[in-house]
Design a protein around this motif. Structure first.
Motif, PDB file in Angstrom:
ATOM      1  N   ASP A 111       0.832  -1.209   0.000  1.00 30.85           N
ATOM      2  CA  ASP A 111       0.000   0.000   0.000  1.00 30.85           C
ATOM      3  C   ASP A 111       0.861   1.251   0.000  1.00 30.85           C
ATOM      4  OD1 ASP A 111      -2.365  -1.490   0.078  1.00 30.85           O
ATOM      5  OD2 ASP A 111      -2.228  -1.696   2.250  1.00 30.85           O
ATOM      6  N   LEU A 112       1.850   1.284  -0.859  1.00 24.55           N
ATOM      7  CA  LEU A 112       2.735   2.443  -0.933  1.00 24.55           C
ATOM      8  C   LEU A 112       1.947   3.681  -1.356  1.00 24.55           C
ATOM      9  CD1 LEU A 112       5.746   0.883  -2.853  1.00 24.55           C
ATOM     10  CD2 LEU A 112       5.673   1.513  -0.444  1.00 24.55           C
ATOM     11  N   PRO A 113       2.223   4.811  -0.745  1.00 22.23           N
ATOM     12  CA  PRO A 113       1.542   6.029  -1.187  1.00 22.23           C
ATOM     13  C   PRO A 113       2.057   6.442  -2.562  1.00 22.23           C
ATOM     14  CG  PRO A 113       3.206   6.535   0.456  1.00 22.23           C
ATOM     15  CD  PRO A 113       3.126   5.035   0.363  1.00 22.23           C
ATOM     16  N   ASP A 114       1.227   7.144  -3.298  1.00 22.79           N
ATOM     17  CA  ASP A 114       1.644   7.620  -4.612  1.00 22.79           C
ATOM     18  C   ASP A 114       2.781   8.612  -4.481  1.00 22.79           C
ATOM     19  OD1 ASP A 114      -0.008   6.161  -6.270  1.00 22.79           O
ATOM     20  OD2 ASP A 114      -1.613   7.643  -6.237  1.00 22.79           O
ATOM     21  N   ARG A 115       3.601   8.672  -5.513  1.00 29.93           N
ATOM     22  CA  ARG A 115       4.660   9.671  -5.561  1.00 29.93           C
ATOM     23  C   ARG A 115       3.992  11.025  -5.768  1.00 29.93           C
ATOM     24  NH1 ARG A 115       9.285   7.604  -9.565  1.00 29.93           N
ATOM     25  NH2 ARG A 115      10.138   9.572  -8.865  1.00 29.93           N
ATOM     26  N   PRO A 116       4.430  12.039  -5.047  1.00 31.91           N
ATOM     27  CA  PRO A 116       3.776  13.351  -5.193  1.00 31.91           C
ATOM     28  C   PRO A 116       4.002  13.927  -6.587  1.00 31.91           C
ATOM     29  CG  PRO A 116       5.686  13.504  -3.740  1.00 31.91           C
ATOM     30  CD  PRO A 116       5.497  12.055  -4.064  1.00 31.91           C
ATOM     31  N   ILE A 117       2.957  14.522  -7.114  1.00 27.91           N
ATOM     32  CA  ILE A 117       3.031  15.163  -8.433  1.00 27.91           C
ATOM     33  C   ILE A 117       2.910  16.661  -8.220  1.00 27.91           C
ATOM     34  CG2 ILE A 117       1.886  15.443 -10.655  1.00 27.91           C
ATOM     35  CD1 ILE A 117       1.189  12.499 -10.553  1.00 27.91           C
ATOM     36  N   SER A 118       3.859  17.367  -8.754  1.00 28.14           N
ATOM     37  CA  SER A 118       3.928  18.814  -8.585  1.00 28.14           C
ATOM     38  C   SER A 118       2.702  19.498  -9.172  1.00 28.14           C
ATOM     39  CB  SER A 118       5.177  19.351  -9.282  1.00 28.14           C
ATOM     40  OG  SER A 118       5.200  20.753  -9.247  1.00 28.14           O
ATOM     41  N   ALA A 119       2.310  20.582  -8.545  1.00 29.30           N
ATOM     42  CA  ALA A 119       1.198  21.390  -9.048  1.00 29.30           C
ATOM     43  C   ALA A 119       1.667  22.350 -10.140  1.00 29.30           C
ATOM     44  CB  ALA A 119       0.586  22.188  -7.898  1.00 29.30           C
ATOM     45  N   HIS A 120       2.982  22.464 -10.329  1.00 25.98           N
ATOM     46  CA  HIS A 120       3.527  23.369 -11.347  1.00 25.98           C
ATOM     47  C   HIS A 120       3.357  22.772 -12.742  1.00 25.98           C
ATOM     48  CE1 HIS A 120       5.405  26.025  -8.414  1.00 25.98           C
ATOM     49  NE2 HIS A 120       5.715  24.919  -7.742  1.00 25.98           N
ATOM     50  N   ARG A 141       5.180  -1.293  -5.999  1.00 29.49           N
ATOM     51  CA  ARG A 141       6.168  -0.312  -6.478  1.00 29.49           C
ATOM     52  C   ARG A 141       5.988  -0.025  -7.957  1.00 29.49           C
ATOM     53  NH1 ARG A 141      10.669  -3.218  -3.211  1.00 29.49           N
ATOM     54  NH2 ARG A 141      10.569  -2.036  -1.283  1.00 29.49           N
ATOM     55  N   ALA A 142       5.808  -1.069  -8.735  1.00 33.45           N
ATOM     56  CA  ALA A 142       5.653  -0.893 -10.176  1.00 33.45           C
ATOM     57  C   ALA A 142       4.385  -0.118 -10.508  1.00 33.45           C
ATOM     58  CB  ALA A 142       5.646  -2.260 -10.867  1.00 33.45           C
ATOM     59  N   ALA A 143       3.297  -0.423  -9.816  1.00 41.00           N
ATOM     60  CA  ALA A 143       2.035   0.285 -10.062  1.00 41.00           C
ATOM     61  C   ALA A 143       2.163   1.755  -9.681  1.00 41.00           C
ATOM     62  CB  ALA A 143       0.900  -0.372  -9.274  1.00 41.00           C
ATOM     63  N   ARG A 144       2.824   2.021  -8.555  1.00 41.65           N
ATOM     64  CA  ARG A 144       3.032   3.410  -8.128  1.00 41.65           C
ATOM     65  C   ARG A 144       3.854   4.169  -9.170  1.00 41.65           C
ATOM     66  NH1 ARG A 144       7.066   4.436  -3.345  1.00 41.65           N
ATOM     67  NH2 ARG A 144       8.361   3.562  -4.970  1.00 41.65           N
ATOM     68  N   ASP A 145       4.969   3.581  -9.619  1.00 39.16           N
ATOM     69  CA  ASP A 145       5.813   4.240 -10.613  1.00 39.16           C
ATOM     70  C   ASP A 145       5.095   4.407 -11.942  1.00 39.16           C
ATOM     71  OD1 ASP A 145       7.799   4.446  -8.732  1.00 39.16           O
ATOM     72  OD2 ASP A 145       9.026   2.815  -9.562  1.00 39.16           O
ATOM     73  N   LEU A 146       4.315   3.406 -12.316  1.00 35.67           N
ATOM     74  CA  LEU A 146       3.564   3.486 -13.566  1.00 35.67           C
ATOM     75  C   LEU A 146       2.557   4.631 -13.517  1.00 35.67           C
ATOM     76  CD1 LEU A 146       3.050   2.309 -16.340  1.00 35.67           C
ATOM     77  CD2 LEU A 146       1.542   0.628 -15.296  1.00 35.67           C
ATOM     78  N   ARG A 147       1.844   4.769 -12.413  1.00 40.97           N
ATOM     79  CA  ARG A 147       0.887   5.893 -12.268  1.00 40.97           C
ATOM     80  C   ARG A 147       1.615   7.233 -12.353  1.00 40.97           C
ATOM     81  NH1 ARG A 147      -1.059   2.472  -8.269  1.00 40.97           N
ATOM     82  NH2 ARG A 147      -0.009   3.668  -6.623  1.00 40.97           N
ATOM     83  N   TYR A 148       2.746   7.328 -11.662  1.00 38.93           N
ATOM     84  CA  TYR A 148       3.492   8.582 -11.641  1.00 38.93           C
ATOM     85  C   TYR A 148       3.978   8.957 -13.044  1.00 38.93           C
ATOM     86  CZ  TYR A 148       7.112  12.014 -10.695  1.00 38.93           C
ATOM     87  OH  TYR A 148       7.882  13.161 -10.713  1.00 38.93           O
ATOM     88  N   TYR A 149       4.682   8.043 -13.699  1.00 41.97           N
ATOM     89  CA  TYR A 149       5.265   8.371 -15.001  1.00 41.97           C
ATOM     90  C   TYR A 149       4.199   8.541 -16.082  1.00 41.97           C
ATOM     91  CZ  TYR A 149       9.856   7.932 -13.019  1.00 41.97           C
ATOM     92  OH  TYR A 149      10.967   8.130 -12.255  1.00 41.97           O
ATOM     93  N   ALA A 150       3.110   7.814 -15.983  1.00 45.36           N
ATOM     94  CA  ALA A 150       2.012   8.013 -16.943  1.00 45.36           C
ATOM     95  C   ALA A 150       1.411   9.411 -16.778  1.00 45.36           C
ATOM     96  CB  ALA A 150       0.945   6.943 -16.757  1.00 45.36           C
ATOM     97  N   ALA A 151       1.229   9.839 -15.538  1.00 48.78           N
ATOM     98  CA  ALA A 151       0.689  11.184 -15.282  1.00 48.78           C
ATOM     99  C   ALA A 151       1.666  12.255 -15.726  1.00 48.78           C
ATOM    100  CB  ALA A 151       0.361  11.350 -13.798  1.00 48.78           C
ATOM    101  N   ARG A 152       2.955  12.080 -15.440  1.00 50.62           N
ATOM    102  CA  ARG A 152       3.952  13.077 -15.823  1.00 50.62           C
ATOM    103  C   ARG A 152       4.094  13.152 -17.347  1.00 50.62           C
ATOM    104  NH1 ARG A 152       4.771  17.076 -12.822  1.00 50.62           N
ATOM    105  NH2 ARG A 152       6.965  17.301 -13.285  1.00 50.62           N
ATOM    106  N   ARG A 153       4.030  11.996 -17.998  1.00 49.31           N
ATOM    107  CA  ARG A 153       4.139  11.992 -19.468  1.00 49.31           C
ATOM    108  C   ARG A 153       2.910  12.648 -20.084  1.00 49.31           C
ATOM    109  NH1 ARG A 153       4.504  13.060 -23.912  1.00 49.31           N
ATOM    110  NH2 ARG A 153       5.526  11.931 -25.603  1.00 49.31           N
TER     111      ARG A 153
END
Length: 158
Positions: A17-26, A67-79
């Motif tokens: 249950d890792l928390p999501d990586r924070p995504i900047s508001a900028h 871990r993989a799901a967390r990173d996938l969500r982060y990088y998909a959102a950033r991309r």
């Protein structure tokens, strides 16, 4: 139940249950190199997710999957939010510029103003939202700026 099993299960649950990586508001500005790095990170996250799904070891699978799901969500959102900005060559400090500074103590430093995900100050890459970048934006060679309590002179902008 043994205390050892309880702690192990608690650790496993926490890992799963890792928390999501924070995504900047900028605004997610990126250089061409930064966009390529995001694409590679997203590809690696997808591969890690697929590998975690294929794993036979339930405990490793849960942790690796989280871990993989967390990173996938982060990088998909950033991309998805990435806005490619090509560097200008008009001599004005802006996103993507390489700026050569002369500090009051005589040190010469070069900084590349980049997106948040590509920032690496130790290698001279600073985020466009950093105090340094904000102090330099809009200036040209020959201008001065206050940075970290001291004055710097802009020697070159490329």
């Amino acid at each position: 139940m043994s205390v050892a099993f309880t702690k192990e299960e608690d650790l496993e649950s926490a890992a799963a249950d890792l928390p999501d990586r924070p995504i900047s508001a900028h605004t997610n500005l990126v250089t061409p190199r930064g966009l390529a790095a995001l694409d590679e990170a997203l590809r690696a996250a997808r591969a890690a997710y697929a590998a975690a799904q294929a794993s036979d070891d339930v405990r490793t699978d849960r942790t690796a999957m989280a871990r993989a799901a967390r990173d996938l969500r982060y990088y998909a959102a950033r991309r998805a939010s990435a806005q490619l900005v090509e560097a200008g060559d008009d001599g004005v400090v802006r996103f993507g510029a390489r700026v050569t500074l002369m500090r009051e103590d005589g040190r010469r430093q070069i900084f590349h103003i980049v997106g948040e995900d590509e920032a690496d100050p130790a290698r001279g890459a600073v985020s466009h939202i950093s105090p340094l970048a904000r102090a330099l934006f809009g200036k040209e060679a020959g201008d001065t700026a206050l940075v970290g309590g001291g004055e710097v002179e802009i020697i070159a902008v490329a």
